[in-house]
Design a protein around this motif. Structure first.
Motif, PDB file in Angstrom:
ATOM      1  N   HIS A  12       0.798  -1.159   0.061  1.00 33.72           N
ATOM      2  CA  HIS A  12       0.285  -0.242  -0.088  1.00 33.72           C
ATOM      3  C   HIS A  12       0.896   1.328   0.148  1.00 33.72           C
ATOM      4  CE1 HIS A  12      -4.004   1.755   1.714  1.00 33.72           C
ATOM      5  NE2 HIS A  12      -3.491   2.622   0.649  1.00 33.72           N
ATOM      6  N   GLN A  13       2.055   1.295   0.855  1.00 36.32           N
ATOM      7  CA  GLN A  13       2.904   2.247   0.987  1.00 36.32           C
ATOM      8  C   GLN A  13       3.299   2.590  -0.413  1.00 36.32           C
ATOM      9  OE1 GLN A  13       5.042   1.050   4.313  1.00 36.32           O
ATOM     10  NE2 GLN A  13       3.946   2.452   5.757  1.00 36.32           N
ATOM     11  N   PHE A  14       3.953   1.402  -1.082  1.00 40.86           N
ATOM     12  CA  PHE A  14       4.737   1.517  -2.506  1.00 40.86           C
ATOM     13  C   PHE A  14       3.673   1.921  -3.520  1.00 40.86           C
ATOM     14  CE2 PHE A  14       4.644  -0.831  -6.543  1.00 40.86           C
ATOM     15  CZ  PHE A  14       5.922  -0.456  -7.012  1.00 40.86           C
ATOM     16  N   ILE A  15       2.203   1.437  -3.618  1.00 45.17           N
ATOM     17  CA  ILE A  15       1.571   1.979  -4.724  1.00 45.17           C
ATOM     18  C   ILE A  15       1.166   3.469  -4.449  1.00 45.17           C
ATOM     19  CG2 ILE A  15      -0.932   1.548  -3.734  1.00 45.17           C
ATOM     20  CD1 ILE A  15       0.820   0.465  -7.331  1.00 45.17           C
ATOM     21  N   GLU A  16       0.945   3.852  -3.294  1.00 48.34           N
ATOM     22  CA  GLU A  16       0.688   5.454  -3.070  1.00 48.34           C
ATOM     23  C   GLU A  16       1.930   6.031  -3.480  1.00 48.34           C
ATOM     24  OE1 GLU A  16      -0.489   8.171   0.576  1.00 48.34           O
ATOM     25  OE2 GLU A  16       0.578   6.355   1.007  1.00 48.34           O
ATOM     26  N   GLU A  17       3.106   5.850  -3.200  1.00 50.27           N
ATOM     27  CA  GLU A  17       4.096   6.763  -3.621  1.00 50.27           C
ATOM     28  C   GLU A  17       4.565   6.582  -5.138  1.00 50.27           C
ATOM     29  OE1 GLU A  17       8.959   7.207  -2.478  1.00 50.27           O
ATOM     30  OE2 GLU A  17       7.823   5.942  -1.223  1.00 50.27           O
ATOM     31  N   ALA A  18       4.246   5.310  -5.740  1.00 50.26           N
ATOM     32  CA  ALA A  18       4.411   5.381  -7.077  1.00 50.26           C
ATOM     33  C   ALA A  18       3.425   6.134  -7.753  1.00 50.26           C
ATOM     34  CB  ALA A  18       4.275   3.786  -7.297  1.00 50.26           C
ATOM     35  N   ALA A  19       2.209   6.005  -7.293  1.00 52.01           N
ATOM     36  CA  ALA A  19       1.235   7.085  -8.094  1.00 52.01           C
ATOM     37  C   ALA A  19       1.351   8.396  -7.762  1.00 52.01           C
ATOM     38  CB  ALA A  19      -0.236   6.557  -7.524  1.00 52.01           C
ATOM     39  N   ARG A  20       2.119   8.672  -6.584  1.00 48.88           N
ATOM     40  CA  ARG A  20       2.421  10.222  -6.687  1.00 48.88           C
ATOM     41  C   ARG A  20       3.674  10.569  -7.675  1.00 48.88           C
ATOM     42  NH1 ARG A  20       1.080  13.074  -2.010  1.00 48.88           N
ATOM     43  NH2 ARG A  20      -0.202  11.860  -0.557  1.00 48.88           N
ATOM     44  N   ILE A  21       4.623   9.634  -8.094  1.00 50.75           N
ATOM     45  CA  ILE A  21       5.447   9.679  -9.275  1.00 50.75           C
ATOM     46  C   ILE A  21       4.854   9.797 -10.471  1.00 50.75           C
ATOM     47  CG2 ILE A  21       7.552   8.879 -10.142  1.00 50.75           C
ATOM     48  CD1 ILE A  21       8.115   7.539  -7.496  1.00 50.75           C
ATOM     49  N   VAL A  22       3.882   8.659 -10.800  1.00 51.69           N
ATOM     50  CA  VAL A  22       3.518   8.775 -11.992  1.00 51.69           C
ATOM     51  C   VAL A  22       2.548   9.646 -12.234  1.00 51.69           C
ATOM     52  CG1 VAL A  22       1.909   7.213 -13.486  1.00 51.69           C
ATOM     53  CG2 VAL A  22       3.384   6.263 -12.035  1.00 51.69           C
ATOM     54  N   TYR A  23       1.682  10.474 -11.323  1.00 57.73           N
ATOM     55  CA  TYR A  23       0.829  11.262 -11.735  1.00 57.73           C
ATOM     56  C   TYR A  23       1.051  12.766 -11.272  1.00 57.73           C
ATOM     57  CZ  TYR A  23      -2.081   7.393 -12.976  1.00 57.73           C
ATOM     58  OH  TYR A  23      -2.516   6.301 -13.692  1.00 57.73           O
ATOM     59  N   GLY A  24       2.182  13.173 -10.967  1.00 54.78           N
ATOM     60  CA  GLY A  24       2.406  14.399 -11.237  1.00 54.78           C
ATOM     61  C   GLY A  24       3.179  15.343 -10.013  1.00 54.78           C
ATOM     62  N   MET A  25       3.681  14.776  -9.214  1.00 52.45           N
ATOM     63  CA  MET A  25       4.723  15.640  -8.100  1.00 52.45           C
ATOM     64  C   MET A  25       5.827  16.069  -9.039  1.00 52.45           C
ATOM     65  SD  MET A  25       3.000  15.624  -5.553  1.00 52.45           S
ATOM     66  CE  MET A  25       1.955  14.777  -4.411  1.00 52.45           C
ATOM     67  N   SER A  26       6.224  17.358  -8.900  1.00 54.95           N
ATOM     68  CA  SER A  26       7.120  18.044  -9.525  1.00 54.95           C
ATOM     69  C   SER A  26       8.733  17.517  -8.842  1.00 54.95           C
ATOM     70  CB  SER A  26       7.197  19.482  -9.433  1.00 54.95           C
ATOM     71  OG  SER A  26       8.271  20.078  -9.918  1.00 54.95           O
ATOM     72  N   ALA A  27       9.460  16.977  -9.784  1.00 53.65           N
ATOM     73  CA  ALA A  27      10.769  16.589  -9.228  1.00 53.65           C
ATOM     74  C   ALA A  27      11.703  17.442  -8.855  1.00 53.65           C
ATOM     75  CB  ALA A  27      11.578  16.063 -10.525  1.00 53.65           C
ATOM     76  N   GLU A  28      11.507  18.615  -9.090  1.00 48.40           N
ATOM     77  CA  GLU A  28      12.365  20.087  -8.663  1.00 48.40           C
ATOM     78  C   GLU A  28      11.216  20.971  -8.032  1.00 48.40           C
ATOM     79  OE1 GLU A  28      15.614  20.415  -8.986  1.00 48.40           O
ATOM     80  OE2 GLU A  28      15.782  18.496 -10.078  1.00 48.40           O
ATOM     81  N   LEU A  29      11.067  20.851  -6.702  1.00 47.84           N
ATOM     82  CA  LEU A  29      10.351  21.561  -5.743  1.00 47.84           C
ATOM     83  C   LEU A  29      11.366  22.931  -5.371  1.00 47.84           C
ATOM     84  CD1 LEU A  29       8.591  19.013  -3.673  1.00 47.84           C
ATOM     85  CD2 LEU A  29       7.721  20.323  -5.633  1.00 47.84           C
ATOM     86  N   PRO A  30      10.697  23.978  -5.284  1.00 42.67           N
ATOM     87  CA  PRO A  30      11.421  25.101  -4.367  1.00 42.67           C
ATOM     88  C   PRO A  30      11.786  24.838  -3.226  1.00 42.67           C
ATOM     89  CG  PRO A  30       9.232  25.948  -5.629  1.00 42.67           C
ATOM     90  CD  PRO A  30       9.335  24.463  -5.813  1.00 42.67           C
ATOM     91  N   PRO A  31      12.882  24.853  -2.746  1.00 38.05           N
ATOM     92  CA  PRO A  31      13.461  24.609  -1.323  1.00 38.05           C
ATOM     93  C   PRO A  31      12.415  24.678  -0.193  1.00 38.05           C
ATOM     94  CG  PRO A  31      15.104  25.786  -2.190  1.00 38.05           C
ATOM     95  CD  PRO A  31      13.982  25.932  -3.108  1.00 38.05           C
ATOM     96  N   GLU A  32      11.671  25.807  -0.039  1.00 41.22           N
ATOM     97  CA  GLU A  32      10.676  26.079   1.094  1.00 41.22           C
ATOM     98  C   GLU A  32       9.537  25.054   0.875  1.00 41.22           C
ATOM     99  OE1 GLU A  32       9.529  29.232  -2.205  1.00 41.22           O
ATOM    100  OE2 GLU A  32      11.592  28.078  -1.426  1.00 41.22           O
ATOM    101  N   VAL A  33       9.288  24.869  -0.243  1.00 44.04           N
ATOM    102  CA  VAL A  33       8.025  23.912  -0.618  1.00 44.04           C
ATOM    103  C   VAL A  33       8.350  22.485   0.054  1.00 44.04           C
ATOM    104  CG1 VAL A  33       6.578  23.160  -2.222  1.00 44.04           C
ATOM    105  CG2 VAL A  33       7.026  25.458  -2.409  1.00 44.04           C
ATOM    106  N   GLU A  34       9.506  22.209  -0.597  1.00 48.17           N
ATOM    107  CA  GLU A  34      10.003  20.833  -0.032  1.00 48.17           C
ATOM    108  C   GLU A  34      10.143  20.620   1.551  1.00 48.17           C
ATOM    109  OE1 GLU A  34      13.417  17.636  -1.298  1.00 48.17           O
ATOM    110  OE2 GLU A  34      13.496  19.360  -2.083  1.00 48.17           O
TER     111      GLU A  34
END
Length: 288
Positions: A144-166
């Protein structure tokens, strides 16, 4: 290379964990072809590369990528002879597996490139004691933890976040079981609350408050399915004011009361029944 393990199916829990191990190929390793695959194998490429053809799609899995040999798929895969792959993989099945793939819209996602953060879930599967009585439920939690994180990668979390947002995201992720104060976080980061909310929404398409509450609900789902904690204990662990507010909020977000949600996939050792007063009306929290 991956072979289908011959392990009896345990019907006591609707998620079956069959195996987790490593695989090493060499220049003489051939291809594997299956039609209407009976199980589901998920593989992480540690090094090297290879080819994958599955249900009419072609991919070239390389280092730090994940591919899924889905149930009922027809697939062929093979290592690159000049650079054969080394892999971690786990093999699973069950109704809960199908439910989670469907819930996270991952049923037709066969390949995820450049995802080194997912490696830890394969290592967690590898560390399971296959002979323990709760192995299936522990494996289900990891998946469940794997599929949640995988979905976040597939469906759109920006790889380069502003430091304050990260940093804000990390603070929210660490606040699932405690309180969070945006004003204090903003002061610590040296930005205004308005700037943080605006920047966070631009990156994640939601407010920090909505993100935190969604994470709490996803955590609550896992605790309901895989733990023996009562609804009251889950509410307390996730820092809801009381179990009645938690129950109403959970139902508002999921369409199902916590105990009804838990009943979808009963644990082989269920928690004692919750007792208490009639649930109070839903009380909204202030957004931030």
């Amino acid at each position: 290379m991956t072979e289908t393990p011959s392990i009896p199916l345990d019907k006591a829990f609707p998620f079956q964990f069959f195996a987790a191990t490593t695989a090493s190929a060499n220049s003489r390793t051939g291809s594997i072809t299956r039609k209407d695959y009976e199980l589901c194998t998920v593989e992480y490429v540690l090094s090297g590369a290879g080819g994958l053809e599955i249900n009419g799609h072609s991919f070239r899995p390389e280092k730090d990528s994940v591919y899924v040999l889905a149930r009922h798929s027809t697939h062929t895969y093979w290592p690159d002879r000049a650079d054969p792959w080394q892999k971690l993989f786990f093999v699973i099945s069950g109704d809960m597996m199908h439910y989670l793939f469907r819930a996270y819209a991952m049923e037709e996602v066969y390949y995820i490139p450049n995802c080194p953060g997912l490696k830890r879930h394969f290592e967690a599967m590898l560390a399971l004691n296959q002979n323990a009585p709760d192995t299936n439920s522990r494996a289900a939690l990891i998946f469940h933890q794997f599929i949640e994180e995988a979905a976040r990668i597939v469906y759109g979390m920006s790889a380069e976040l502003p430091p304050e947002v990260e940093q804000l995201k990390n603070a929210l992720d660490e606040s699932l079981e405690s309180g969070f104060n945006l004003e204090s976080c903003a002061a610590e980061l040296g930005f205004s609350e308005a700037h943080l909310i605006r920047s966070f929404r631009r990156a994640f398409h939601t407010t920090p408050y909505e993100y935190l509450m969604n994470r709490k609900i996803e955590t609550a789902k896992r605790l309901l399915l895989y733990s023996r904690l009562s609804v009251k204990e889950i509410a307390a662990q996730l820092s809801f004011s009381d179990q009645y507010y938690f129950s109403n909020y959970f139902k508002r977000k999921t369409g199902s009361a916590p105990r009804a949600y838990r009943g979808r996939f009963p644990h082989p050792n269920p928690p004692p029944a919750d007792t208490g007063k009639k649930a109070e009306p839903y009380r909204p929290c202030p957004e931030f």
